[in-house]
Design a protein around this motif. Sequence first.
Motif, short mmCIF file in Angstrom:
data_model
loop_
_atom_site.label_atom_id
_atom_site.label_comp_id
_atom_site.label_asym_id
_atom_site.label_seq_id
_atom_site.Cartn_x
_atom_site.Cartn_y
_atom_site.Cartn_z
N SER A 21 0.85 -1.19 0.00
CA SER A 21 0.00 0.00 0.00
C SER A 21 0.88 1.25 0.00
O SER A 21 2.04 1.21 0.44
CB SER A 21 -0.90 0.01 1.23
N VAL A 22 0.33 2.33 -0.49
CA VAL A 22 1.04 3.62 -0.47
C VAL A 22 1.41 3.97 0.96
O VAL A 22 2.51 4.44 1.24
CB VAL A 22 0.19 4.72 -1.14
N ARG A 23 0.49 3.70 1.87
CA ARG A 23 0.73 4.00 3.30
C ARG A 23 1.94 3.22 3.82
O ARG A 23 2.78 3.77 4.53
CB ARG A 23 -0.52 3.65 4.10
N LYS A 24 2.05 1.95 3.45
CA LYS A 24 3.16 1.12 3.90
C LYS A 24 4.49 1.62 3.32
O LYS A 24 5.51 1.66 4.00
CB LYS A 24 2.92 -0.33 3.50
N ILE A 25 4.48 2.01 2.05
CA ILE A 25 5.68 2.53 1.40
C ILE A 25 6.14 3.80 2.12
O ILE A 25 7.33 3.98 2.40
CB ILE A 25 5.43 2.79 -0.10
N ARG A 26 5.19 4.68 2.43
CA ARG A 26 5.53 5.90 3.15
C ARG A 26 6.06 5.58 4.55
O ARG A 26 6.98 6.24 5.05
CB ARG A 26 4.31 6.81 3.28
N TYR A 27 5.52 4.56 5.19
CA TYR A 27 6.00 4.13 6.51
C TYR A 27 7.46 3.67 6.42
O TYR A 27 8.27 4.04 7.26
CB TYR A 27 5.12 3.01 7.05
N ARG A 31 10.71 5.23 8.36
CA ARG A 31 11.64 4.40 9.15
C ARG A 31 13.05 4.42 8.56
O ARG A 31 13.93 3.72 9.02
CB ARG A 31 11.13 2.96 9.22
N LYS A 32 13.26 5.21 7.51
CA LYS A 32 14.56 5.39 6.86
C LYS A 32 15.09 4.07 6.27
O LYS A 32 16.27 3.75 6.35
CB LYS A 32 15.58 5.99 7.82
N LEU A 33 14.18 3.34 5.64
CA LEU A 33 14.55 2.10 4.96
C LEU A 33 14.63 2.27 3.45
O LEU A 33 15.25 1.48 2.76
CB LEU A 33 13.55 0.99 5.30
N VAL A 34 13.99 3.33 2.95
CA VAL A 34 14.02 3.64 1.53
C VAL A 34 14.04 5.16 1.40
O VAL A 34 13.50 5.87 2.25
CB VAL A 34 12.81 3.00 0.80
N PHE A 35 14.70 5.65 0.34
CA PHE A 35 14.94 7.09 0.22
C PHE A 35 14.55 7.61 -1.17
O PHE A 35 15.40 7.76 -2.05
CB PHE A 35 16.42 7.39 0.49
N PRO A 36 13.26 7.89 -1.37
CA PRO A 36 12.86 8.44 -2.66
C PRO A 36 13.33 9.88 -2.80
O PRO A 36 13.61 10.55 -1.81
CB PRO A 36 11.34 8.38 -2.60
N GLU A 37 13.43 10.31 -4.05
CA GLU A 37 13.71 11.72 -4.30
C GLU A 37 12.36 12.43 -4.35
O GLU A 37 11.32 11.81 -4.51
CB GLU A 37 14.44 11.90 -5.63
N ARG A 38 12.40 13.74 -4.21
CA ARG A 38 11.17 14.55 -4.30
C ARG A 38 11.31 15.53 -5.45
O ARG A 38 12.36 16.13 -5.65
CB ARG A 38 10.95 15.35 -3.01
N THR A 39 10.23 15.68 -6.19
CA THR A 39 10.21 16.69 -7.25
C THR A 39 10.01 18.06 -6.59
O THR A 39 9.76 18.14 -5.38
CB THR A 39 9.05 16.45 -8.23
N ASP A 40 10.11 19.11 -7.37
CA ASP A 40 9.87 20.46 -6.84
C ASP A 40 8.48 20.57 -6.23
O ASP A 40 8.27 21.31 -5.28
CB ASP A 40 10.05 21.51 -7.94
N MET A 55 10.66 -4.73 -1.97
CA MET A 55 10.27 -6.14 -1.98
C MET A 55 11.07 -6.94 -0.95
O MET A 55 10.53 -7.79 -0.25
CB MET A 55 10.45 -6.74 -3.38
N GLU A 56 12.37 -6.63 -0.84
CA GLU A 56 13.21 -7.29 0.17
C GLU A 56 12.70 -6.97 1.58
O GLU A 56 12.62 -7.86 2.43
CB GLU A 56 14.67 -6.84 0.04
N ILE A 57 12.39 -5.71 1.81
CA ILE A 57 11.87 -5.29 3.11
C ILE A 57 10.57 -6.03 3.42
O ILE A 57 10.39 -6.57 4.51
CB ILE A 57 11.66 -3.76 3.15
N ALA A 58 9.66 -6.06 2.44
CA ALA A 58 8.37 -6.73 2.63
C ALA A 58 8.56 -8.21 2.96
O ALA A 58 7.87 -8.76 3.82
CB ALA A 58 7.50 -6.55 1.40
#
Length: 100
Positions: A21-27, A31-40, A55-58
């Motif tokens: 879920s989007v919520r889980k990805i944001r979680y 928790r600093k397990l994944v680091f997406p970039e942000r657009t402007d 997928m590894e985390i899940a």
Amino acid sequence: MSYKDKKVISIGAVSELTGLSVRKIRYYEERKLVFPERTDGGTRKYSFNDVERLMEIANKIEDGMQTFEIKEAERKALKKEKVRNQMLRGQLNAAFRMRK
């Protein structure tokens, strides 16, 4: 830079690809397990490597690990790798000095 490293995938597409879920990805980001970039505009962008990482985390979570355990295991692995690299560097330096 490999195509796998480019941050071009939206969180919605990541959710579809991973089944998370989007919520889980944001979680996992919180928790600093994944680091997406942000657009402007603040939109998260992920890479194919991030998708694999999620997928590894899940899978680890499904196996009963907690997020703090995942972070700790990765910290220990990085520390081991750093020590291994230092040892290898020392061996190479010693071998190189012997040839002079």
